[in-house]
Design a protein around this motif. Structure first.
Motif, PDB file in Angstrom:
ATOM      1  N   MET A   1       0.837  -1.192   0.000  1.00 13.79           N
ATOM      2  CA  MET A   1       0.000   0.000   0.000  1.00 13.79           C
ATOM      3  C   MET A   1       0.877   1.248   0.000  1.00 13.79           C
ATOM      4  O   MET A   1       1.915   1.291   0.648  1.00 13.79           O
ATOM      5  CB  MET A   1      -0.878   0.006   1.247  1.00 13.79           C
ATOM      6  CG  MET A   1      -1.864  -1.134   1.301  1.00 13.79           C
ATOM      7  SD  MET A   1      -3.102  -1.096   0.013  1.00 13.79           S
ATOM      8  CE  MET A   1      -4.085   0.339   0.441  1.00 13.79           C
ATOM      9  N   TRP A 142      -2.861  -6.491   7.382  1.00 11.09           N
ATOM     10  CA  TRP A 142      -3.706  -5.746   8.315  1.00 11.09           C
ATOM     11  C   TRP A 142      -4.845  -6.593   8.862  1.00 11.09           C
ATOM     12  O   TRP A 142      -5.282  -6.393   9.989  1.00 11.09           O
ATOM     13  CB  TRP A 142      -4.315  -4.507   7.620  1.00 11.09           C
ATOM     14  CG  TRP A 142      -3.301  -3.540   7.096  1.00 11.09           C
ATOM     15  CD1 TRP A 142      -1.941  -3.573   7.333  1.00 11.09           C
ATOM     16  CD2 TRP A 142      -3.536  -2.415   6.263  1.00 11.09           C
ATOM     17  NE1 TRP A 142      -1.344  -2.527   6.677  1.00 11.09           N
ATOM     18  CE2 TRP A 142      -2.290  -1.798   6.020  1.00 11.09           C
ATOM     19  CE3 TRP A 142      -4.686  -1.851   5.691  1.00 11.09           C
ATOM     20  CZ2 TRP A 142      -2.171  -0.656   5.231  1.00 11.09           C
ATOM     21  CZ3 TRP A 142      -4.567  -0.721   4.916  1.00 11.09           C
ATOM     22  CH2 TRP A 142      -3.317  -0.134   4.694  1.00 11.09           C
ATOM     23  N   VAL A 233      -5.121   2.583  -9.337  1.00  6.17           N
ATOM     24  CA  VAL A 233      -5.087   1.389  -8.484  1.00  6.17           C
ATOM     25  C   VAL A 233      -3.643   0.965  -8.207  1.00  6.17           C
ATOM     26  O   VAL A 233      -3.284   0.629  -7.079  1.00  6.17           O
ATOM     27  CB  VAL A 233      -5.892   0.249  -9.145  1.00  6.17           C
ATOM     28  CG1 VAL A 233      -5.638  -1.080  -8.464  1.00  6.17           C
ATOM     29  CG2 VAL A 233      -7.378   0.574  -9.117  1.00  6.17           C
ATOM     30  N   LYS A 235      -0.959   2.915  -8.330  1.00  7.61           N
ATOM     31  CA  LYS A 235      -0.273   3.932  -7.520  1.00  7.61           C
ATOM     32  C   LYS A 235      -0.696   3.839  -6.064  1.00  7.61           C
ATOM     33  O   LYS A 235       0.115   4.001  -5.157  1.00  7.61           O
ATOM     34  CB  LYS A 235      -0.583   5.333  -8.057  1.00  7.61           C
ATOM     35  CG  LYS A 235       0.107   5.645  -9.373  1.00  7.61           C
ATOM     36  CD  LYS A 235      -0.333   7.021  -9.878  1.00  7.61           C
ATOM     37  CE  LYS A 235       0.048   7.193 -11.333  1.00  7.61           C
ATOM     38  NZ  LYS A 235      -0.777   8.197 -11.994  1.00  7.61           N
ATOM     39  N   GLU A 236      -1.985   3.622  -5.838  1.00  3.10           N
ATOM     40  CA  GLU A 236      -2.506   3.641  -4.471  1.00  3.10           C
ATOM     41  C   GLU A 236      -2.213   2.328  -3.736  1.00  3.10           C
ATOM     42  O   GLU A 236      -1.858   2.320  -2.574  1.00  3.10           O
ATOM     43  CB  GLU A 236      -4.023   3.880  -4.527  1.00  3.10           C
ATOM     44  CG  GLU A 236      -4.718   3.964  -3.178  1.00  3.10           C
ATOM     45  CD  GLU A 236      -4.603   5.326  -2.526  1.00  3.10           C
ATOM     46  OE1 GLU A 236      -3.985   6.228  -3.130  1.00  3.10           O
ATOM     47  OE2 GLU A 236      -5.111   5.499  -1.407  1.00  3.10           O
ATOM     48  N   MET A 237      -2.365   1.220  -4.440  1.00  2.00           N
ATOM     49  CA  MET A 237      -2.294  -0.090  -3.786  1.00  2.00           C
ATOM     50  C   MET A 237      -1.005  -0.844  -4.109  1.00  2.00           C
ATOM     51  O   MET A 237      -0.782  -1.928  -3.590  1.00  2.00           O
ATOM     52  CB  MET A 237      -3.486  -0.945  -4.224  1.00  2.00           C
ATOM     53  CG  MET A 237      -4.629  -1.005  -3.262  1.00  2.00           C
ATOM     54  SD  MET A 237      -5.595   0.489  -3.144  1.00  2.00           S
ATOM     55  CE  MET A 237      -6.657   0.369  -4.554  1.00  2.00           C
ATOM     56  N   PHE A 299       2.344   0.464   6.226  1.00  2.00           N
ATOM     57  CA  PHE A 299       1.751   0.618   4.905  1.00  2.00           C
ATOM     58  C   PHE A 299       2.629  -0.018   3.830  1.00  2.00           C
ATOM     59  O   PHE A 299       2.159  -0.779   2.995  1.00  2.00           O
ATOM     60  CB  PHE A 299       1.528   2.102   4.590  1.00  2.00           C
ATOM     61  CG  PHE A 299       0.336   2.654   5.296  1.00  2.00           C
ATOM     62  CD1 PHE A 299      -0.900   2.688   4.681  1.00  2.00           C
ATOM     63  CD2 PHE A 299       0.426   3.097   6.604  1.00  2.00           C
ATOM     64  CE1 PHE A 299      -2.008   3.159   5.338  1.00  2.00           C
ATOM     65  CE2 PHE A 299      -0.686   3.572   7.272  1.00  2.00           C
ATOM     66  CZ  PHE A 299      -1.907   3.606   6.642  1.00  2.00           C
ATOM     67  N   HIS A 304      -1.664  -5.667  -1.246  1.00  2.00           N
ATOM     68  CA  HIS A 304      -3.102  -5.701  -1.541  1.00  2.00           C
ATOM     69  C   HIS A 304      -3.374  -6.735  -2.643  1.00  2.00           C
ATOM     70  O   HIS A 304      -2.597  -6.849  -3.589  1.00  2.00           O
ATOM     71  CB  HIS A 304      -3.519  -4.304  -1.993  1.00  2.00           C
ATOM     72  CG  HIS A 304      -5.004  -4.095  -2.059  1.00  2.00           C
ATOM     73  ND1 HIS A 304      -5.784  -4.662  -3.034  1.00  2.00           N
ATOM     74  CD2 HIS A 304      -5.843  -3.390  -1.266  1.00  2.00           C
ATOM     75  CE1 HIS A 304      -7.050  -4.302  -2.836  1.00  2.00           C
ATOM     76  NE2 HIS A 304      -7.118  -3.529  -1.773  1.00  2.00           N
ATOM     77  N   THR A 305      -4.508  -7.423  -2.517  1.00  2.00           N
ATOM     78  CA  THR A 305      -4.805  -8.490  -3.488  1.00  2.00           C
ATOM     79  C   THR A 305      -4.871  -7.995  -4.936  1.00  2.00           C
ATOM     80  O   THR A 305      -4.631  -8.771  -5.852  1.00  2.00           O
ATOM     81  CB  THR A 305      -6.155  -9.173  -3.188  1.00  2.00           C
ATOM     82  OG1 THR A 305      -7.155  -8.163  -3.092  1.00  2.00           O
ATOM     83  CG2 THR A 305      -6.109  -9.975  -1.905  1.00  2.00           C
ATOM     84  N   VAL A 306      -5.200  -6.724  -5.140  1.00  2.00           N
ATOM     85  CA  VAL A 306      -5.375  -6.258  -6.520  1.00  2.00           C
ATOM     86  C   VAL A 306      -4.092  -6.365  -7.326  1.00  2.00           C
ATOM     87  O   VAL A 306      -4.124  -6.480  -8.556  1.00  2.00           O
ATOM     88  CB  VAL A 306      -5.934  -4.813  -6.542  1.00  2.00           C
ATOM     89  CG1 VAL A 306      -4.865  -3.799  -6.177  1.00  2.00           C
ATOM     90  CG2 VAL A 306      -6.501  -4.506  -7.913  1.00  2.00           C
TER      91      VAL A 306
END
Ligand code: SF4
Ligand code: SF4
Lengths: 315, 251
Positions: A1, A142, A233, A235-237, A299, A304-306
């Motif tokens: 993340m 998390w 997606v 960039k964020e995750m 973080f 993240h799964t994506v």
């Protein structure tokens, strides 16, 4: 993340602010500290500043900060909403508790009730913050039993380093405060180490095969991403630090959030004022920096799964 | 609002995507963008569209995966968009009530007038279906083309999502997955349609149909093999005029 600075600052400062309020409430409810006016004033000033600036920092990354009040409406289902409601409701007991301490220099009677409510709201608010993360099934780092414990332990530990500094400044230090510092520091250290062991040893959460359902055809690899440049997606995750860096950063974090401040605070309890006051202040500074690094890692190490759709092999 | 509705009609509108025949042409993604940049969530931003850092909101993206190794490997084109999950954590985490799941048809939407742009819903989506619009400061996502499927100004055949209407190979199907007798439900039944990341228990409504087994057994019923084309007679072997012509032309 992606580690957004606003969120790191928010969780670190509001955690420390609530930790300090928790300890002030606890010591007042137990009548373990004198209701000294200037101690109280400074303590409330610092904790309110930390909590409010943390809350403000968390609105910086909103697309529509002017609509932030709407976030109070979904407390039935959303932990983010509950956190907001608790953060605001908490100011009622906090203010009354502060009023009794600073204006009337009292912890007795009804003021004591507000001290107890302060303890309760401080714990509940940090708990709600941690549940925002702990309920996200998409992020293994998390979604586990460690997240809540760590948030609570770090709030109390960081709060106790601030509390220790104030007690030295106003010459109200007691062995009890020393004990709190010793114990909460070790608790934060122990829980964080357990968490890191968990992270390093937990099996794959969702494999790439499950993200596409194509496992029967053999090992699944991304051949072409939908886009050539990173999208929102990704960039964020998508942020994740290399393993070798995380080992080094964890070590620095350990020195910062625990070892140096703990030694500074514990080692100078019996020292002369000219030594113990600067040591206690330095402990706070180092501890806040170390905790921000710890939060940054929270973080940066979270997958993240994506990312499974963008080439990651596990999550 | 962000509680998942309990009194529903039982209707679960969604998509069925056939991975066996998707050719990876990205037409669905392009037509999705085309329709939706003028539709319910309009406009869909594009920043630096011709530059180094082109970025923008897309509701539907086509990934291409390679599965297996060597001669047995396969290339599978894989369109991905919102699954309109039955247990959408993206909705539950939303603090404002901007994200919601409709009781009447199960479609998951964002009310852009009250979204504060906290992005938490995008963290809660395992499938990467939500993309943030930095220009408008709100979250955007697939609407299952609510502005087409109920649009009485369109011909009946066109009342399907833009991606479904445009797919040149008919790899995308739209319908009610809550009705076991619908075409889409039967297709899922016949072909073994499946959920993505079922272990996360979002209960996605959209289903994927797996690629059919690769046919390899030619031993008995070998198809006619085409003969390689013989190389044309080269100028060297020709005589007279042709040799001379060949020389002139190859100079
Ligand atoms: S696919 Fe993602 S955005 Fe769509 S309903 Fe499911 S969790 Fe929500
Ligand atoms: S970004 Fe908008 S829709 Fe998403 S959780 Fe936040 S307020 Fe809700």
């Amino acid at each position: 993340m992606h580690p957004a600075y606003s969120v790191i600052i928010f969780t670190t400062f509001s955690g420390a602010g609530y930790g300090l309020l928790f300890l002030m409430g606890l010591f007042a409810a137990g009548q373990w500290i004198e209701p000294d006016r200037w101690f109280g004033f400074t303590g409330f000033f610092l904790s309110f500043t930390m909590v409010v600036s943390g809350l403000l920092a968390s609105t910086f990354h909103l697309g529509h900060p002017e609509r932030a009040w709407r976030a109070l409406s979904q407390w039935k289902s959303s932990w983010l909403s509950r956190e907001g409601v608790l953060a605001i409701a908490g100011f009622v007991p906090f203010s009354l508790f502060a009023f009794g301490w600073v204006i009337y220099e009292s912890h007795d009677g009804a003021w004591r009730l507000f001290a107890i409510l302060t303890v309760l709201f401080a714990v509940l608010t940090v708990y709600a913050t941690s549940m925002i993360y702990a309920t996200l099934r998409t992020i293994r780092a998390w979604f586990n039993r460690h997240t809540v414990r760590i948030y609570l332990a770090f709030a109390i530990w960081t709060g106790s380093v601030w509390f220790n500094m104030l007690a030295h400044l106003f010459d109200l230090h007691t062995p009890g405060i020393g004990m709190i510092v010793v114990v909460t520091g070790v608790l934060a250290l122990w829980l964080k180490r357990k968490y890191w062991v968990f992270l390093d040893t937990s099996p794959t959460w969702v494999p790439a095969e499950s993200a596409t359902g194509l496992g029967d055809l053999g090992k699944v690899r991304l051949l072409d991403a939908p886009n050539t440049q990173e999208n929102y997606v990704q960039k964020e995750m998508g942020f994740s630090i290399a393993r070798k860096h995380s080992v080094k950063l964890r070590r620095w974090a350990f020195f910062g959030y625990f070892l140096i401040p703990w030694l500074l605070a514990v080692g100078t309890v019996e020292a002369e004022p000219w030594l113990k006051i600067p040591a206690a202040i330095l402990a706070v500074v180092v501890m806040m920096a170390g905790t921000m690094l710890e939060r940054w890692l929270f973080f940066a190490e979270a997958k993240h799964t994506v990312n499974l759709y963008y080439g990651a092999q596990d999550s | 609002m962000t509680q998942i509705p309990v009194n529903t009609t039982g209707k679960k509108l969604g998509l069925v995507i056939d991975l066996d025949i998707c050719v990876g042409c990205h037409a669905c993604a392009v037509n999705c963008k085309e329709w939706n940049t003028g539709g319910h969530s309009a406009p869909l931003p594009d920043t630096d569209p011709f530059g180094e850092n082109a970025d923008g909101v897309w509701f539907n993206r086509v990934h291409t995966f390679e599965c297996g190794d060597g001669a047995d490997s396969r290339t599978v084109h894989f369109p991905r968009s919102c699954m309109h999950c039955e247990e959408p954590a993206c909705v539950e985490v939303c603090p404002t009530g901007a994200s919601y799941k409709r009781a009447e048809d199960g479609i998951v939407l964002v009310n852009e007038d009250i979204c504060i742009g906290c992005k938490l819903c995008s963290w809660a989506c395992p499938y990467g279906a939500r993309e943030y619009d930095g220009d408008a400061g709100v979250m955007k996502k697939c609407t299952l083309c609510i502005d087409r499927i109920y649009n009485e100004n369109l011909e009946e055949v066109d009342r399907v999502p833009a991606c479904v209407s445009t797919c040149p190979v008919n790899a995308r199907h739209f319908g009610d997955l809550g009705d076991p007798n619908s075409d889409v439900s039967r297709m899922v039944e016949d072909r073994g349609g499946y959920d993505l990341m079922p272990e996360l228990q979002y209960a996605p409504v959209n289903k994927y149909l797996p690629p059919r087994p690769k046919s390899t057994g030619y031993e008995d019923d070998r198809p006619r093999q085409l003969k390689p084309i013989e190389p044309t007679v080269s100028g060297e072997d020709a005589g007279g005029l042709f040799r001379w012509l060949d020389k002139v032309l190859t100079r």
